[in-house]
Design a protein around this motif. Structure first.
Motif, short mmCIF file in Angstrom:
data_model
loop_
_atom_site.label_atom_id
_atom_site.label_comp_id
_atom_site.label_asym_id
_atom_site.label_seq_id
_atom_site.Cartn_x
_atom_site.Cartn_y
_atom_site.Cartn_z
N VAL A 87 -0.62 -2.45 -5.34
CA VAL A 87 -1.15 -3.78 -5.06
C VAL A 87 -2.57 -3.92 -5.60
CG1 VAL A 87 -1.78 -5.37 -3.19
CG2 VAL A 87 0.34 -4.07 -3.06
N GLY A 88 -3.35 -2.86 -5.55
CA GLY A 88 -4.72 -2.92 -6.05
C GLY A 88 -5.57 -1.82 -5.44
N ASN A 89 -6.86 -1.93 -5.65
CA ASN A 89 -7.76 -0.92 -5.09
C ASN A 89 -7.89 -1.11 -3.58
OD1 ASN A 89 -9.60 -3.00 -4.67
ND2 ASN A 89 -10.79 -2.54 -6.49
N ALA A 90 -8.69 -0.30 -2.93
CA ALA A 90 -8.79 -0.31 -1.47
C ALA A 90 -9.24 -1.67 -0.93
CB ALA A 90 -9.74 0.79 -1.00
N VAL A 91 -10.16 -2.30 -1.61
CA VAL A 91 -10.66 -3.60 -1.15
C VAL A 91 -9.54 -4.64 -1.19
CG1 VAL A 91 -12.27 -5.47 -1.67
CG2 VAL A 91 -13.02 -3.09 -1.86
N ASN A 128 -6.88 -3.95 1.54
CA ASN A 128 -7.34 -4.35 2.87
C ASN A 128 -7.31 -5.86 3.05
OD1 ASN A 128 -7.72 -1.85 4.08
ND2 ASN A 128 -9.70 -1.59 3.09
N VAL A 129 -7.65 -6.60 2.02
CA VAL A 129 -7.58 -8.06 2.09
C VAL A 129 -6.14 -8.50 2.30
CG1 VAL A 129 -7.83 -10.18 0.73
CG2 VAL A 129 -9.67 -8.50 0.76
N VAL A 130 -5.22 -7.91 1.56
CA VAL A 130 -3.80 -8.25 1.71
C VAL A 130 -3.31 -7.91 3.11
CG1 VAL A 130 -1.47 -7.69 0.89
CG2 VAL A 130 -3.31 -8.10 -0.76
N LYS A 131 -3.69 -6.74 3.63
CA LYS A 131 -3.28 -6.36 4.99
C LYS A 131 -3.83 -7.33 6.03
CE LYS A 131 -4.24 -1.93 4.40
NZ LYS A 131 -4.53 -0.51 4.67
N ARG A 132 -5.08 -7.74 5.88
CA ARG A 132 -5.67 -8.69 6.84
C ARG A 132 -4.94 -10.03 6.81
NH1 ARG A 132 -10.62 -6.43 5.31
NH2 ARG A 132 -11.02 -8.10 3.84
N ASP A 142 2.41 -8.39 -6.55
CA ASP A 142 1.99 -9.79 -6.72
C ASP A 142 1.31 -10.37 -5.49
OD1 ASP A 142 2.96 -9.80 -9.29
OD2 ASP A 142 4.88 -10.74 -8.75
N ALA A 143 1.39 -9.70 -4.36
CA ALA A 143 0.81 -10.23 -3.12
C ALA A 143 -0.71 -10.39 -3.23
CB ALA A 143 1.14 -9.32 -1.95
N ALA A 144 -1.34 -9.59 -4.05
CA ALA A 144 -2.80 -9.66 -4.18
C ALA A 144 -3.25 -10.97 -4.83
CB ALA A 144 -3.31 -8.48 -5.00
N SER A 145 -2.42 -11.53 -5.69
CA SER A 145 -2.82 -12.74 -6.41
C SER A 145 -2.20 -14.01 -5.84
CB SER A 145 -2.45 -12.60 -7.89
OG SER A 145 -1.04 -12.43 -8.01
N GLN A 146 -1.38 -13.90 -4.80
CA GLN A 146 -0.74 -15.08 -4.22
C GLN A 146 -1.69 -15.84 -3.31
OE1 GLN A 146 2.23 -16.38 -4.86
NE2 GLN A 146 2.69 -14.75 -6.31
N ARG A 147 -1.52 -17.16 -3.28
CA ARG A 147 -2.29 -17.98 -2.36
C ARG A 147 -1.77 -17.77 -0.94
NH1 ARG A 147 -0.93 -22.88 -5.34
NH2 ARG A 147 -0.33 -23.61 -3.27
#
Length: 122
Positions: free
Chosen positions: A55-59, A62-66, A92-97
């Protein structure tokens, strides 16, 4: 944040839900759902999240999890007692609205809770 009684923590719980539960994928999410046999010992519905390094790096993870926690929290009250939910984020969850993630989650939850068709596939 989810209350302590609403969180999945043990690896065995995640594995059992993913292995034995129903699955539905919508957009950038995959939802695994299982109605627990031990509803008397686990009265509150519980949820867990899987967000891999894809999904991406740690930051970003964490944003996606929140975001997912915030979306799942009000929906847990609608689930039956003893149910277990695992939400797995795809890359793709990291870039979804936010509203698209919400729609994907609602559709996936509706799909896993729909009664199974006993007549087989057509």
């Amino acid at each position: 944040m989810l209350a302590a009684g609403q969180r999945l923590r043990r690896r065995e719980d995640f594995a059992a839900t993913i292995r034995n539960g129903r699955r539905a994928g919508r957009g950038a999410l995959v939802v695994h759902y299982m109605q627990s046999v031990e509803a008397r010992t686990e009265p509150a519905p519980r949820a867990g999240f899987v967000v891999s390094k894809a999904v991406g790096n740690a930051v970003v993870r964490n944003v996606v999890k929140r975001r997912l926690r915030h979306l799942v929290r009000p929906r847990l009250a609608d689930l039956p007692a003893g149910s277990v939910l695992v939400v797995r984020a795809l890359p793709d969850a990291a870039s979804q609205r936010y509203d698209i993630l919400e729609s994907d989650l609602d559709q996936a939850l509706a799909a896993v809770q729909r009664p199974r068709n006993r007549g087989g596939r057509r």
